[in-house]
Design a protein around this motif. Structure first.
Motif, PDB file in Angstrom:
ATOM      1  N   CYS A   1     -42.197 -32.957  12.821  1.00 31.98           N
ATOM      2  CA  CYS A   1     -41.264 -32.061  12.129  1.00 31.98           C
ATOM      3  C   CYS A   1     -40.802 -30.941  13.051  1.00 31.98           C
ATOM      4  O   CYS A   1     -41.391 -30.698  14.109  1.00 31.98           O
ATOM      5  CB  CYS A   1     -41.924 -31.450  10.892  1.00 31.98           C
ATOM      6  SG  CYS A   1     -43.399 -30.503  11.251  1.00 31.98           S
ATOM      7  N   SER A   2     -39.751 -30.290  12.635  1.00 28.12           N
ATOM      8  CA  SER A   2     -39.261 -29.136  13.382  1.00 28.12           C
ATOM      9  C   SER A   2     -38.663 -28.122  12.419  1.00 28.12           C
ATOM     10  O   SER A   2     -37.821 -28.469  11.589  1.00 28.12           O
ATOM     11  CB  SER A   2     -38.190 -29.580  14.387  1.00 28.12           C
ATOM     12  OG  SER A   2     -37.443 -28.441  14.798  1.00 28.12           O
ATOM     13  N   SER A   3     -39.117 -26.908  12.557  1.00 30.30           N
ATOM     14  CA  SER A   3     -38.529 -25.843  11.739  1.00 30.30           C
ATOM     15  C   SER A   3     -37.191 -25.420  12.310  1.00 30.30           C
ATOM     16  O   SER A   3     -36.375 -24.803  11.635  1.00 30.30           O
ATOM     17  CB  SER A   3     -39.461 -24.634  11.685  1.00 30.30           C
ATOM     18  OG  SER A   3     -40.639 -24.974  11.013  1.00 30.30           O
ATOM     19  N   LEU A   4     -36.988 -25.780  13.585  1.00 28.26           N
ATOM     20  CA  LEU A   4     -35.754 -25.402  14.268  1.00 28.26           C
ATOM     21  C   LEU A   4     -34.604 -26.291  13.807  1.00 28.26           C
ATOM     22  O   LEU A   4     -33.548 -25.815  13.386  1.00 28.26           O
ATOM     23  CB  LEU A   4     -35.965 -25.533  15.778  1.00 28.26           C
ATOM     24  CG  LEU A   4     -35.181 -24.603  16.685  1.00 28.26           C
ATOM     25  CD1 LEU A   4     -35.596 -23.160  16.439  1.00 28.26           C
ATOM     26  CD2 LEU A   4     -35.451 -24.983  18.153  1.00 28.26           C
ATOM     27  N   SER A   5     -34.843 -27.616  13.879  1.00 26.07           N
ATOM     28  CA  SER A   5     -33.784 -28.554  13.499  1.00 26.07           C
ATOM     29  C   SER A   5     -33.882 -28.953  12.024  1.00 26.07           C
ATOM     30  O   SER A   5     -33.039 -29.673  11.519  1.00 26.07           O
ATOM     31  CB  SER A   5     -33.879 -29.817  14.364  1.00 26.07           C
ATOM     32  OG  SER A   5     -35.055 -30.520  14.024  1.00 26.07           O
TER      33      SER A   5
ATOM     34  N   GLY B   1     -53.772 -24.516  11.688  1.00 26.23           N
ATOM     35  CA  GLY B   1     -53.272 -24.851  13.020  1.00 26.23           C
ATOM     36  C   GLY B   1     -53.507 -23.658  13.922  1.00 26.23           C
ATOM     37  O   GLY B   1     -53.606 -22.526  13.429  1.00 26.23           O
ATOM     38  N   ILE B   2     -53.572 -23.904  15.216  1.00 30.74           N
ATOM     39  CA  ILE B   2     -53.848 -22.802  16.141  1.00 30.74           C
ATOM     40  C   ILE B   2     -52.735 -21.750  16.079  1.00 30.74           C
ATOM     41  O   ILE B   2     -51.603 -22.070  15.703  1.00 30.74           O
ATOM     42  CB  ILE B   2     -54.009 -23.319  17.601  1.00 30.74           C
ATOM     43  CG1 ILE B   2     -52.775 -24.120  18.030  1.00 30.74           C
ATOM     44  CG2 ILE B   2     -55.280 -24.132  17.764  1.00 30.74           C
ATOM     45  CD1 ILE B   2     -52.734 -24.411  19.519  1.00 30.74           C
ATOM     46  N   PRO B   3     -53.062 -20.504  16.459  1.00 31.88           N
ATOM     47  CA  PRO B   3     -52.009 -19.478  16.480  1.00 31.88           C
ATOM     48  C   PRO B   3     -50.836 -19.942  17.344  1.00 31.88           C
ATOM     49  O   PRO B   3     -51.053 -20.495  18.427  1.00 31.88           O
ATOM     50  CB  PRO B   3     -52.708 -18.274  17.122  1.00 31.88           C
ATOM     51  CG  PRO B   3     -54.165 -18.476  16.867  1.00 31.88           C
ATOM     52  CD  PRO B   3     -54.373 -19.970  16.882  1.00 31.88           C
TER      53      PRO B   3
ATOM     54  N   ASN C   1     -45.619 -30.465  15.008  1.00 35.75           N
ATOM     55  CA  ASN C   1     -44.512 -29.511  14.847  1.00 35.75           C
ATOM     56  C   ASN C   1     -43.749 -29.319  16.168  1.00 35.75           C
ATOM     57  O   ASN C   1     -44.195 -29.745  17.227  1.00 35.75           O
ATOM     58  CB  ASN C   1     -45.087 -28.185  14.356  1.00 35.75           C
ATOM     59  CG  ASN C   1     -44.022 -27.260  13.816  1.00 35.75           C
ATOM     60  OD1 ASN C   1     -42.992 -27.711  13.305  1.00 35.75           O
ATOM     61  ND2 ASN C   1     -44.242 -25.972  13.932  1.00 35.75           N
ATOM     62  N   LYS C   2     -42.639 -28.655  16.070  1.00 36.42           N
ATOM     63  CA  LYS C   2     -41.765 -28.360  17.208  1.00 36.42           C
ATOM     64  C   LYS C   2     -41.264 -29.645  17.867  1.00 36.42           C
ATOM     65  O   LYS C   2     -41.124 -29.721  19.094  1.00 36.42           O
ATOM     66  CB  LYS C   2     -42.462 -27.465  18.237  1.00 36.42           C
ATOM     67  CG  LYS C   2     -43.064 -26.191  17.619  1.00 36.42           C
ATOM     68  CD  LYS C   2     -43.400 -25.152  18.644  1.00 36.42           C
ATOM     69  CE  LYS C   2     -44.190 -24.006  18.021  1.00 36.42           C
ATOM     70  NZ  LYS C   2     -44.492 -22.930  18.917  1.00 36.42           N
ATOM     71  N   ALA C   3     -41.043 -30.666  17.049  1.00 37.05           N
ATOM     72  CA  ALA C   3     -40.521 -31.931  17.547  1.00 37.05           C
ATOM     73  C   ALA C   3     -39.012 -31.795  17.726  1.00 37.05           C
ATOM     74  O   ALA C   3     -38.216 -32.409  17.015  1.00 37.05           O
ATOM     75  CB  ALA C   3     -40.868 -33.057  16.571  1.00 37.05           C
TER      76      ALA C   3
ATOM     77  N   LYS D   1     -47.121 -22.190  11.985  1.00 40.44           N
ATOM     78  CA  LYS D   1     -47.486 -22.236  10.559  1.00 40.44           C
ATOM     79  C   LYS D   1     -46.547 -21.391   9.691  1.00 40.44           C
ATOM     80  O   LYS D   1     -46.014 -21.888   8.706  1.00 40.44           O
ATOM     81  CB  LYS D   1     -48.931 -21.731  10.362  1.00 40.44           C
ATOM     82  CG  LYS D   1     -49.975 -22.633  10.980  1.00 40.44           C
ATOM     83  CD  LYS D   1     -51.367 -22.091  10.768  1.00 40.44           C
ATOM     84  CE  LYS D   1     -51.641 -20.788  11.503  1.00 40.44           C
ATOM     85  NZ  LYS D   1     -51.502 -20.880  12.965  1.00 40.44           N
ATOM     86  N   SER D   2     -46.376 -20.131  10.082  1.00 31.49           N
ATOM     87  CA  SER D   2     -45.548 -19.248   9.252  1.00 31.49           C
ATOM     88  C   SER D   2     -44.127 -19.782   9.138  1.00 31.49           C
ATOM     89  O   SER D   2     -43.552 -19.822   8.048  1.00 31.49           O
ATOM     90  CB  SER D   2     -45.492 -17.846   9.857  1.00 31.49           C
ATOM     91  OG  SER D   2     -46.781 -17.369  10.045  1.00 31.49           O
ATOM     92  N   THR D   3     -43.582 -20.195  10.276  1.00 34.31           N
ATOM     93  CA  THR D   3     -42.205 -20.702  10.274  1.00 34.31           C
ATOM     94  C   THR D   3     -42.110 -21.949   9.400  1.00 34.31           C
ATOM     95  O   THR D   3     -41.175 -22.103   8.607  1.00 34.31           O
ATOM     96  CB  THR D   3     -41.756 -21.031  11.713  1.00 34.31           C
ATOM     97  OG1 THR D   3     -42.230 -20.008  12.589  1.00 34.31           O
ATOM     98  CG2 THR D   3     -40.256 -21.120  11.814  1.00 34.31           C
TER      99      THR D   3
HETATM  100  P1  GDP Z   1     -48.126 -19.376  13.683  1.00 35.82           P
HETATM  101  O1  GDP Z   1     -48.866 -18.421  14.540  1.00 35.82           O
HETATM  102  O2  GDP Z   1     -48.794 -20.711  13.648  1.00 35.82           O
HETATM  103  O3  GDP Z   1     -47.830 -18.855  12.299  1.00 35.82           O
HETATM  104  O4  GDP Z   1     -46.725 -19.655  14.397  1.00 35.82           O
HETATM  105  P2  GDP Z   1     -45.284 -19.011  14.125  1.00 35.82           P
HETATM  106  O5  GDP Z   1     -44.678 -19.587  12.906  1.00 35.82           O
HETATM  107  O6  GDP Z   1     -45.416 -17.553  14.206  1.00 35.82           O
HETATM  108  O7  GDP Z   1     -44.457 -19.580  15.358  1.00 35.82           O
HETATM  109  C1  GDP Z   1     -44.806 -19.336  16.705  1.00 35.82           C
HETATM  110  C2  GDP Z   1     -43.599 -19.483  17.599  1.00 35.82           C
HETATM  111  O8  GDP Z   1     -43.132 -20.829  17.596  1.00 35.82           O
HETATM  112  C3  GDP Z   1     -42.409 -18.631  17.177  1.00 35.82           C
HETATM  113  O9  GDP Z   1     -41.819 -18.111  18.321  1.00 35.82           O
HETATM  114  C4  GDP Z   1     -41.481 -19.608  16.486  1.00 35.82           C
HETATM  115  O10 GDP Z   1     -40.145 -19.222  16.564  1.00 35.82           O
HETATM  116  C5  GDP Z   1     -41.749 -20.889  17.245  1.00 35.82           C
HETATM  117  N1  GDP Z   1     -41.527 -22.085  16.423  1.00 35.82           N
HETATM  118  C6  GDP Z   1     -41.993 -22.284  15.159  1.00 35.82           C
HETATM  119  N2  GDP Z   1     -41.599 -23.488  14.698  1.00 35.82           N
HETATM  120  C7  GDP Z   1     -40.862 -24.060  15.671  1.00 35.82           C
HETATM  121  C8  GDP Z   1     -40.184 -25.334  15.791  1.00 35.82           C
HETATM  122  O11 GDP Z   1     -40.178 -26.176  14.904  1.00 35.82           O
HETATM  123  N3  GDP Z   1     -39.565 -25.575  16.982  1.00 35.82           N
HETATM  124  C9  GDP Z   1     -39.569 -24.680  18.011  1.00 35.82           C
HETATM  125  N4  GDP Z   1     -38.946 -25.024  19.133  1.00 35.82           N
HETATM  126  N5  GDP Z   1     -40.178 -23.485  17.922  1.00 35.82           N
HETATM  127  C10 GDP Z   1     -40.825 -23.167  16.785  1.00 35.82           C
END
Ligand code: GDP
Length: 332
Positions: free
Chosen positions: A239-243, A62-64, A201-203, A68-70
């Motif tokens: 999906c959402s890593s937040l909720s 997935g794009i930066p 993601n981030k739903a 992904k990490s979260t």
């Molecule tokens: P990566 O570059 O793809 O590994 O993305 P990161 O995991 O580093 O996340 C990038 C940003 O998105 C961070 O500020 C996270 O806190 C935020 N983020 C990640 N997952 C979610 C999510 O499910 N919901 C929301 N609202 N923010 C998220």
């Protein structure tokens, strides 16, 4: 200072018994540029082969900023809860080019960092994607021999690295977000066609509704894609890593996928085909490494570049001469 090296047997026995220190040290050998280390690494990898193949190998791209990490951190928790041990590796050819790794920040995997059942290893460095992915494959095997049940290989979603990762995993997950302009975020159709799962993601919050819309739009687009040969209809999930919503569903869907492709024979067939593609990419990698590490070739290459720039020879003419020189020097 040269670090202590052990006999091959010590690494093999240590890894197979789940010794993380010896696993890490064996990985360091794989990543080394010293010929003696690489020879040792080769013997270790050969030695652990009978203990490999038992993990479920997942690719996530997935794009930066897609999350992904979260997600790996939070999905990782679900995987651990299912009683599995998890290794997370990265393929990040950007680290050499940009000088800083896009995937370097592991702090967002905080949900699983430090857990004894988790092993996280950042991308090996290298000048070429071929080199990075060759090393990652060997590291994957080492992790399998060490008893990790699930291995996630993370990559940035911007180019060729997806193809390299697709060739080493059983399932490929593409992480998307809504509201980033073009809904498909410039991801090439070829990469879209590689995905077994699309995770929107981030739903959460204001995005929740849009994510559902993106899911439905994507499902319509996928309808026009050719039927995948693995017999699995690519699945779109929000999906959402937040909720924490949707994470359990992702894991269950992955298990369903695993069952489907094991039942219809694709799983084994795909792994066999991957062996052949590995053979081919590894030949290219080894030839390239021999060429570039040959003591005479570095200066010959520099001289050759100048001659091409001065118009004394064409690029293809010089390439031929350099390869001929290499072959003559190795007595071929
Ligand atoms: P990566 O570059 O793809 O590994 O993305 P990161 O995991 O580093 O996340 C990038 C940003 O998105 C961070 O500020 C996270 O806190 C935020 N983020 C990640 N997952 C979610 C999510 O499910 N919901 C929301 N609202 N923010 C998220």
């Amino acid at each position: 200072m040269v670090k202590k090296r052990f006999p091959v047997k010590t690494y093999i026995e240590g890894i197979v018994s789940g010794d993380r220190v010896l696993l890490s040290q064996a990985i360091t050998l794989v990543e080394s540029t010293l010929k003696t280390d690489l020879n040792l690494a080769h013997q270790v990898v050969q030695g652990i082969l009978p203990y490999t193949g038992n993990s479920l190998r997942l690719g996530i791209s997935g794009i930066p900023g897609a999350g992904k990490s979260t997600l790996i951190g939070n999905l990782g928790k679900v995987i651990l809860k299912a009683g599995k041990k998890l290794a997370v590796l990265t393929v990040d050819p950007s680290s050499k080019i940009s000088g800083g790794s896009i995937l370097g920040d592991k702090t967002r995997m905080e949900a699983i960092v430090g857990d004894a059942r988790v092993y996280i290893r950042p991308s090996p460095t290298g000048n070429t994607l071929g080199g990075v992915s060759a090393k990652t494959r060997e590291i994957l095997l080492l992790c399998e021999a060490a008893g990790f049940d699930v291995v996630i290989i993370e990559t940035v979603g911007v180019g060729q690295s997806e193809v390299a990762v697709k060739e080493m995993v059983d399932a490929f997950l593409l992480l998307l977000i809504t509201g980033a302009g073009d809904e498909l975020q410039g991801i090439k159709k070829g990469i879209m066609e590689m995905a077994d799962f699309f995770l929107i993601n981030k739903a959460d919050g204001k995005n929740a509704e849009k994510a559902v819309q993106t899911k439905s739009d994507l499902e319509k687009v996928l309808h026009y894609f050719p039927a995948p040969e693995n017999g699995w209809q690519p699945t779109v999930l929000t999906c959402s890593s937040l909720s924490h919503e949707g994470l359990q569903e992702i894991w269950e869907s992955i298990l369903e996928y695993e069952q489907t492709v094991k039942n219809n024979g694709f799983f084994e067939r795909n792994r066999s085909l991957q062996q052949i593609s590995w053979l081919e990419t590894h030949i290219r990698f080894l030839l390239e490494r021999e060429f570039y590490s040959h003591p005479e070739m570095a200066s010959a290459l520099e001289k050759g570049k100048s001659e091409v720039l001065e118009g004394k020879d064409s690029a293809i003419g010089m390439a031929r001469r350099l390869v001929d020189l290499f072959f003559s020097r190795i007595g071929f």
